[in-house]
Design a protein around this motif. Structure first.
Motif, PDB file in Angstrom:
ATOM      1  N   ILE A   1       8.190  -2.503 -11.888  1.00 58.94           N
ATOM      2  CA  ILE A   1       8.363  -2.149 -10.472  1.00 58.94           C
ATOM      3  C   ILE A   1       8.606  -0.655 -10.334  1.00 58.94           C
ATOM      4  O   ILE A   1       8.009   0.023  -9.498  1.00 58.94           O
ATOM      5  N   LEU A   2       9.525  -0.127 -11.151  1.00 61.24           N
ATOM      6  CA  LEU A   2       9.831   1.290 -11.092  1.00 61.24           C
ATOM      7  C   LEU A   2       8.605   2.129 -11.417  1.00 61.24           C
ATOM      8  O   LEU A   2       8.301   3.109 -10.718  1.00 61.24           O
ATOM      9  N   MET A   3       7.874   1.733 -12.427  1.00 64.58           N
ATOM     10  CA  MET A   3       6.699   2.502 -12.811  1.00 64.58           C
ATOM     11  C   MET A   3       5.624   2.443 -11.721  1.00 64.58           C
ATOM     12  O   MET A   3       4.946   3.440 -11.461  1.00 64.58           O
ATOM     13  N   THR A   4       5.492   1.248 -11.136  1.00 62.89           N
ATOM     14  CA  THR A   4       4.502   1.144 -10.043  1.00 62.89           C
ATOM     15  C   THR A   4       4.870   2.056  -8.891  1.00 62.89           C
ATOM     16  O   THR A   4       4.026   2.737  -8.313  1.00 62.89           O
ATOM     17  N   ASN A   5       6.162   2.062  -8.560  1.00 60.47           N
ATOM     18  CA  ASN A   5       6.603   2.958  -7.490  1.00 60.47           C
ATOM     19  C   ASN A   5       6.338   4.417  -7.849  1.00 60.47           C
ATOM     20  O   ASN A   5       5.888   5.201  -7.009  1.00 60.47           O
ATOM     21  N   ILE A   6       6.641   4.750  -9.108  1.00 57.87           N
ATOM     22  CA  ILE A   6       6.415   6.126  -9.537  1.00 57.87           C
ATOM     23  C   ILE A   6       4.939   6.462  -9.494  1.00 57.87           C
ATOM     24  O   ILE A   6       4.533   7.536  -9.034  1.00 57.87           O
ATOM     25  N   MET A   7       4.086   5.534  -9.929  1.00 60.47           N
ATOM     26  CA  MET A   7       2.645   5.780  -9.897  1.00 60.47           C
ATOM     27  C   MET A   7       2.142   5.933  -8.462  1.00 60.47           C
ATOM     28  O   MET A   7       1.280   6.769  -8.178  1.00 60.47           O
ATOM     29  N   ASP A   8       2.676   5.100  -7.588  1.00 58.48           N
ATOM     30  CA  ASP A   8       2.251   5.202  -6.192  1.00 58.48           C
ATOM     31  C   ASP A   8       2.569   6.581  -5.609  1.00 58.48           C
ATOM     32  O   ASP A   8       1.803   7.134  -4.812  1.00 58.48           O
ATOM     33  N   TRP A   9       3.704   7.126  -6.022  1.00 56.23           N
ATOM     34  CA  TRP A   9       4.061   8.430  -5.498  1.00 56.23           C
ATOM     35  C   TRP A   9       3.304   9.551  -6.209  1.00 56.23           C
ATOM     36  O   TRP A   9       2.830  10.480  -5.570  1.00 56.23           O
ATOM     37  N   LEU A  10       3.198   9.404  -7.532  1.00 53.65           N
ATOM     38  CA  LEU A  10       2.474  10.455  -8.252  1.00 53.65           C
ATOM     39  C   LEU A  10       0.986  10.418  -7.955  1.00 53.65           C
ATOM     40  O   LEU A  10       0.340  11.450  -7.836  1.00 53.65           O
ATOM     41  N   LEU A  11       0.445   9.208  -7.829  1.00 58.66           N
ATOM     42  CA  LEU A  11      -1.010   9.050  -7.700  1.00 58.66           C
ATOM     43  C   LEU A  11      -1.308   8.111  -6.533  1.00 58.66           C
ATOM     44  O   LEU A  11      -1.570   6.933  -6.730  1.00 58.66           O
ATOM     45  N   PRO A  12      -1.264   8.581  -5.342  1.00 60.33           N
ATOM     46  CA  PRO A  12      -1.555   7.685  -4.206  1.00 60.33           C
ATOM     47  C   PRO A  12      -2.970   7.158  -4.205  1.00 60.33           C
ATOM     48  O   PRO A  12      -3.256   6.173  -3.535  1.00 60.33           O
ATOM     49  N   LEU A  13      -3.877   7.842  -4.912  1.00 66.42           N
ATOM     50  CA  LEU A  13      -5.255   7.358  -4.955  1.00 66.42           C
ATOM     51  C   LEU A  13      -5.463   6.348  -6.070  1.00 66.42           C
ATOM     52  O   LEU A  13      -6.570   5.912  -6.302  1.00 66.42           O
ATOM     53  N   ARG A  14      -4.357   6.042  -6.741  1.00 64.96           N
ATOM     54  CA  ARG A  14      -4.512   5.110  -7.854  1.00 64.96           C
ATOM     55  C   ARG A  14      -5.069   3.794  -7.361  1.00 64.96           C
ATOM     56  O   ARG A  14      -5.917   3.187  -7.977  1.00 64.96           O
ATOM     57  N   GLU A  15      -4.552   3.376  -6.179  1.00 64.92           N
ATOM     58  CA  GLU A  15      -5.119   2.194  -5.542  1.00 64.92           C
ATOM     59  C   GLU A  15      -5.435   2.583  -4.110  1.00 64.92           C
ATOM     60  O   GLU A  15      -4.576   3.035  -3.383  1.00 64.92           O
ATOM     61  N   ARG A  16      -6.677   2.417  -3.786  1.00 63.16           N
ATOM     62  CA  ARG A  16      -7.146   2.837  -2.483  1.00 63.16           C
ATOM     63  C   ARG A  16      -6.443   2.016  -1.398  1.00 63.16           C
ATOM     64  O   ARG A  16      -6.352   0.795  -1.489  1.00 63.16           O
ATOM     65  N   SER A  17      -5.982   2.728  -0.375  1.00 61.99           N
ATOM     66  CA  SER A  17      -5.320   2.042   0.722  1.00 61.99           C
ATOM     67  C   SER A  17      -6.309   1.174   1.467  1.00 61.99           C
ATOM     68  O   SER A  17      -7.497   1.473   1.515  1.00 61.99           O
ATOM     69  N   ALA A  18      -5.842   0.108   2.085  1.00 63.80           N
ATOM     70  CA  ALA A  18      -6.720  -0.770   2.850  1.00 63.80           C
ATOM     71  C   ALA A  18      -7.327  -0.002   4.017  1.00 63.80           C
ATOM     72  O   ALA A  18      -8.530  -0.066   4.249  1.00 63.80           O
ATOM     73  N   GLN A  19      -6.505   0.623   4.753  1.00 67.74           N
ATOM     74  CA  GLN A  19      -7.021   1.425   5.860  1.00 67.74           C
ATOM     75  C   GLN A  19      -5.985   2.445   6.315  1.00 67.74           C
ATOM     76  O   GLN A  19      -4.813   2.306   6.040  1.00 67.74           O
ATOM     77  N   LEU A  20      -6.499   3.423   7.017  1.00 66.95           N
ATOM     78  CA  LEU A  20      -5.655   4.409   7.667  1.00 66.95           C
ATOM     79  C   LEU A  20      -5.704   4.155   9.163  1.00 66.95           C
ATOM     80  O   LEU A  20      -6.602   3.486   9.670  1.00 66.95           O
ATOM     81  N   LEU A  21      -4.727   4.721   9.834  1.00 67.43           N
ATOM     82  CA  LEU A  21      -4.709   4.622  11.282  1.00 67.43           C
ATOM     83  C   LEU A  21      -5.230   5.921  11.896  1.00 67.43           C
ATOM     84  O   LEU A  21      -5.112   6.997  11.286  1.00 67.43           O
ATOM     85  N   SER A  22      -5.787   5.808  13.071  1.00 68.62           N
ATOM     86  CA  SER A  22      -6.238   7.010  13.777  1.00 68.62           C
ATOM     87  C   SER A  22      -5.084   7.985  13.921  1.00 68.62           C
ATOM     88  O   SER A  22      -3.998   7.622  14.353  1.00 68.62           O
ATOM     89  N   GLY A  23      -5.316   9.212  13.553  1.00 63.78           N
ATOM     90  CA  GLY A  23      -4.279  10.221  13.612  1.00 63.78           C
ATOM     91  C   GLY A  23      -3.694  10.521  12.253  1.00 63.78           C
ATOM     92  O   GLY A  23      -3.030  11.541  12.076  1.00 63.78           O
ATOM     93  N   ASP A  24      -3.900   9.631  11.269  1.00 67.37           N
ATOM     94  CA  ASP A  24      -3.397   9.880   9.919  1.00 67.37           C
ATOM     95  C   ASP A  24      -4.214  10.991   9.268  1.00 67.37           C
ATOM     96  O   ASP A  24      -5.320  11.314   9.696  1.00 67.37           O
ATOM     97  N   GLU A  25      -3.656  11.513   8.184  1.00 70.10           N
ATOM     98  CA  GLU A  25      -4.371  12.554   7.451  1.00 70.10           C
ATOM     99  C   GLU A  25      -4.899  11.983   6.151  1.00 70.10           C
ATOM    100  O   GLU A  25      -4.210  11.224   5.455  1.00 70.10           O
ATOM    101  N   LEU A  26      -6.107  12.341   5.837  1.00 72.95           N
ATOM    102  CA  LEU A  26      -6.676  11.934   4.574  1.00 72.95           C
ATOM    103  C   LEU A  26      -5.938  12.640   3.432  1.00 72.95           C
ATOM    104  O   LEU A  26      -5.576  13.812   3.572  1.00 72.95           O
ATOM    105  N   PRO A  27      -5.713  11.942   2.331  1.00 74.84           N
ATOM    106  CA  PRO A  27      -4.992  12.562   1.196  1.00 74.84           C
ATOM    107  C   PRO A  27      -5.897  13.510   0.431  1.00 74.84           C
ATOM    108  O   PRO A  27      -6.230  13.271  -0.742  1.00 74.84           O
ATOM    109  N   LEU A  28      -6.272  14.567   1.092  1.00 76.66           N
ATOM    110  CA  LEU A  28      -7.263  15.446   0.491  1.00 76.66           C
ATOM    111  C   LEU A  28      -6.687  16.274  -0.642  1.00 76.66           C
ATOM    112  O   LEU A  28      -7.410  16.692  -1.546  1.00 76.66           O
ATOM    113  N   GLN A  29      -5.358  16.524  -0.588  1.00 77.08           N
ATOM    114  CA  GLN A  29      -4.783  17.375  -1.617  1.00 77.08           C
ATOM    115  C   GLN A  29      -4.888  16.744  -3.005  1.00 77.08           C
ATOM    116  O   GLN A  29      -4.867  17.437  -4.014  1.00 77.08           O
TER     117      GLN A  29
END
Lengths: 622, 290
Positions: free
Chosen positions: A471-499
């Motif tokens: 669980i801890l590692m998954t949380n850490i991976m999610d923060w370190l690598l948000p593109l590790r698992e593609r999000s289902a969708q974004l909402l209008s007004g959100d920013e693409l994780p371009l960085q």
């Protein structure tokens, strides 16, 4: 009366020149006649004093009067008139997706703009700030904008697909124009009441609508999940019937524009229902897996944008991991168990060649200062950020509420010792074991780092054996690598994780074919608004996102509210501002200019010798 | 020196003839005629009685029939003198009136002398200003022409005063031709009326310039009376000029009516009209020039 340009009054000195020129002007030519008595007339009428005066100095008086009027106009006098209008006011128009709702006369947003325009017309001398409020509120007209520009910006504005405004962001935008106390009136145009934090400010709220909420059927949720067998997808749909009567609503789900589900849904009035479907079929890896769901609604449906949603199946991308430090097969195996990962082990930092790795895990080593990227430090040091000291006995766990510790129970983790650690103050210590940190996160433009400054080996900790580790590692991976698992969708007004795609230029292509190239700091390119599929490309990396309007915008909050004309709230200051007679400045220069020009035209006509004006008949008596 | 009249014009003048119609009270033939040879009285016409006429020449037969007084008018062939009165006041400067008047006077003097009449020249302004006594003969032509060339405008117009000066010199009657613009604030009535009483056959040639008859709009001006040297600010608009022309017409008509009532020939001449047309057409419509 106030003179805005009093220096212009010095031009009245020109009157001396006019007087001199008038009396020094060339005498009228002599006209020799044989007998003057034939010109005088024996029945000459007696002249009145005024006619005599006019014949002598009439033109001069006209010229001086015209000069006085024109110079006075240049001095820009204004007169303060009593007025009940505000001097400084703010107009906030809800620009969220729900304002696209159709009414009997246009959309809610159009109605809001019309009322705002009328408000501005009624307060011609007031300074007005105009803000469009949505997920990312924006300034349509600043406090110092000219009225014509403000009206133009208001007329040109359009509602967005975004959600409601963040109250804090909205207030911050308002404060950027002036202190909130200076706004004598703040009028908020929306189809629902504002957030409580805004409602307590005493704003005038003008609800838009025809009274009865329009019927609306909406897709408020749509997501897809690959089946564990890998031979198909599970489709989840949430539908709302915000109408007073039951409806049968046809639903169609497409995969890459190919219909895969067609079903008529029956919903009761004001019913929200969830549906799931299964798509059995192979999905070729080379093809895109774009899912779209759409409702066929009658023309009377209030909101058209919420009848279609887009979805992309989540996909965990295999990670490439660089392991710096001595090998630890157990730890490496534990990481591999989290998901597909290719681990490359090195003893030392390889230098710039680390860019192709998604993650660098440093184990019992010290990274060089030039280390960059996504770093997970396990009992490892990073100069100027993390300095490890001697091992110390642990104390009670204390953790902060943070996504990295989501679902983690530190009290089940046993650690014998932790390091004396010096940490950069710019980071965050999220978990301590007594006096020393046990979990630390740091972020800079080049580095995103998580550190566990203790030995995770079984001789020092049972972390690897607990459920908290994945669980801890998954949380850490999610923060370190948000593109590790593609999000289902974004909402209008959100920013693409371009960085996450690096510092180079990134191409963004949206629905309808519009595209832009993102450069560092260019927020306008990275922000999505229109619902649909977006593709971002950087080099060989390509990612896709599905953007949908916020589901909350499909809720009609105006069920019991009738449109009001914005009765002032109970706030004493705003009530006083609305009723206390105030002064408005009326510029006089247009009237003075017009009068001066009329006089000049009259003087010119009076002077024209070719015109037989009635008062120029006959001769003047000597 | 440029001649006043060219030779060809003078030859044409010789075809003209002055006609005398002296309105005598009618001295009876005989007593006077005996002292003068070659004279004869001839009944010319009846005319209405004017106060001052000799009551002896009233035709009482006509009075009995018509209950109105008429006197008999006789004509007498005689080398009656021709008196030429030329207005040399400053108003004659306007529009070349004086130059025209000089030439007209020269022409009339020539044809009168050519008709064996005695001709006298009397320039006037506010008073008579010298002149050439009536004489006949070719030498008189040179005298008159030379005198005419020396004329210069000066002074104001006073017809009454000027003619009054003339009457005091005890001239015998004759054809008295008055060449003037007749624009005198003091009037002309007394002078002309006395001319009839003094047994002259007066002819009034009112000479006006085109600028006198039809002045043009000029806007803001200073009206300058050339005789009185007075200024008068005025605005010459179309309406103003219409008013002036109306007054001038009324003045002229008054003069014409006055002359007609007293049997005085009246002619209106424009200095813009060719001299030939004036002599051979305009003046020949009257009775004194044929």
């Amino acid at each position: 009366m106030t003179w805005l340009s009093p220096a212009s009054l010095w031009l009245l000195g020109l009157s001396a020149a006019i007087i001199m020129a008038y009396f020094l002007r060339r005498l009228a030519p002599a006209y020799r006649v044989s007998a003057l008595f034939l010109w005088s007339g024996r029945e000459e009428r007696p002249r009145s004093f005024l006619r005599l005066l006019w014949s002598r100095v009439g033109l001069l008086l006209l010229q001086l009067a015209a000069l006085a009027l024109l110079v006075t106009a240049l001095a820009d006098p204004v007169v303060n008139l009593p007025s009940t209008g505000a001097r400084v006011m703010a107009i906030v128009i809800d620009g969220s997706a729900s304002m696209r709702g159709r009414l009997s006369s246009g959309t809610r947003y159009e109605q809001a703009v019309a009322q705002a325009l009328q408000l501005l017309t009624q307060n011609p001398s007031a300074q007005a700030v105009i803000i469009q409020a949505e997920s990312h509120s924006r300034l349509l007209a600043s406090l110092v904008a000219r009225r014509a520009e403000a009206l133009g910006a208001l007329r040109a504005s359009q509602p967005t697909f975004e959600g409601d405004a963040d109250p804090g962001e909205l207030l911050q935008l308002l404060r950027s124009q002036a202190d909130l106390s200076l706004f004598e009136r703040v009028i908020f145009f929306s189809d629902h009441l504002p957030a409580p934090s805004l409602g307590d400010l005493g704003w005038e709220v003008r609800l838009l609508g025809d009274g009865e909420p329009p019927p609306n059927a909406a897709l408020t949720g749509f997501s897809v999940r690959p089946q564990p067998s890998g031979s198909g997808f599970d489709l989840f749909v949430q539908v709302v019937n915000a109408a007073a009567e039951p409806q049968e609503i046809p639903l169609e789900i497409k995969l890459d524009e190919r219909p895969i589900v067609q079903q008529t849904l029956t919903l009761e009035a004001d019913q929200e229902a969830n549906y799931s479907f299964t798509y059995e079929g192979s999905v070729e890896a080379a093809r895109s897996t774009r899912f779209s769901a759409a409702l066929s609604v009658p023309a009377s449906d209030a909101l058209s944008y919420d009848n279609q949603r887009f979805a992309l199946p989540p996909e965990a991308r295999p990670l490439t991991v660089l392991w710096i430090g001595p090998a630890n097969p157990m730890l490496e195996g534990a990481f591999r168990a989290l998901g597909a990962a290719t681990i490359t082990q090195m003893e030392q930092w390889p230098g710039d060649s680390t860019v192709q790795y998604d993650l660098v895990i440093a184990y019992k080593t010290t990274l060089p200062p030039e280390a960059r990227g996504h770093l997970l430090l396990l009992d490892a040091a990073y100069p100027s950020i993390i300095t490890l000291g001697h091992e110390q006995p642990v104390g009670p766990w204390q953790g902060k509420i943070n996504p990295l510790l989501n679902a983690v129970q530190p009290e089940e983790i046993i650690v014998a010792t932790v390091r004396e650690t010096q940490l950069a103050p710019e980071g965050q210590t999220l978990l301590t074991a007594g006096a020393w940190p046990a979990l630390y996160a740091y972020e800079s433009p080049d580095v995103r780092l998580v550190a566990l400054p203790f030995n995770p080996d079984l001789d020092n900790s049972n972390l690897l054996l607990t459920v908290d580790f994945p669980i801890l590692m998954t949380n850490i991976m999610d923060w370190l690598l948000p593109l590790r698992e593609r999000s289902a969708q974004l909402l209008s007004g959100d920013e693409l994780p371009l960085q996450e795609l690096g510092s180079g230029p990134i191409g963004v292509r949206g629905p309808g074919g519009q595209s832009c190239t993102y450069h560092s700091g260019d927020q306008s390119c990275g922000r999505v608004e229109q619902p649909g599929f977006y593709t971002i490309t950087s080099g060989s990396i390509q990612e896709e996102f599905a953007v949908n309007p916020p589901p909350a915008e499909s809720e009609d909050s105006q069920t019991t509210q009738t449109p009001t004309t914005g009765a002032p709230p109970s706030s004493a200051s705003s009530a006083a501002a609305a009723s206390t007679p105030r002064e408005s400045a009326l510029p006089l220069w247009p009237f003075l200019l017009l009068a001066g020009l009329v006089l000049l035209a009259f003087e010119l006509r009076a002077f024209d010798p070719s015109l037989g004006l009635p008062w120029r008949q006959g001769e003047r008596s000597p | 020196m440029e001649p006043l009249l060219d030779a060809a014009f003078l030859r044409r003048l010789e075809r003209l003839k002055l006609v005398f119609q002296q309105r005598y009270h009618g001295r009876p033939m005989g007593s006077q005629l005996r002292s003068r040879s070659g004279m004869s009285l001839e009944f010319a016409e009846y005319r209405e009685y004017h106060p001052g006429d000799d009551f002896r020449y009233v035709d009482w037969n006509l009075y009995g029939r018509l209950d109105r007084l008429f006197v008999k008018v006789f004509t007498r062939e005689e080398d009656a003198p021709v008196y030429l009165f030329v207005d040399v006041s400053r108003s004659m400067e306007i529009g070349g009136k004086l130059a025209y008047a000089i030439k007209l006077t020269a022409a009339l003097a020539y044809l009168a002398l050519n008709n064996m009449n005695r001709v006298g020249l009397f320039p006037f302004a506010s008073r008579l200003q010298g002149g050439v006594p009536p004489r006949g003969g070719p030498r008189q032509v040179f005298e008159i022409f030379r005198f005419l060339r020396r004329l210069a405008p000066a002074g104001e117009t006073s017809i009454n005063e000027s003619l009054g000066d003339f009457y005091q010199r005890s001239h015998e009657g004759g054809l008295a031709i008055l060449i003037s613009d007749m624009l005198s604030a003091e009037g002309y009535q007394e002078g002309l009326a006395r001319m009839r009483w003094h047994r002259f056959q007066p002819v009034v040639l009112q000479l006006l310039a085109p600028d006198d008859l039809m002045p043009s709009p000029a806007g803001e001006v200073r009206l300058l009376d050339v005789e009185a040297a007075r200024e008068w600010p005025a605005y010459l608009s179309a309406a103003t000029l219409d008013s002036y022309r109306a007054r001038l017409k009324a003045y002229r008509q008054g003069l014409e009516r006055f002359c007609r009532q007293r049997g005085i020939d009246y002619f209106l001449i424009s200095s813009g009209e060719p001299l030939e047309r004036t002599l051979f057409e305009t003046l020949r419509r009257g009775v004194f020039l044929k």
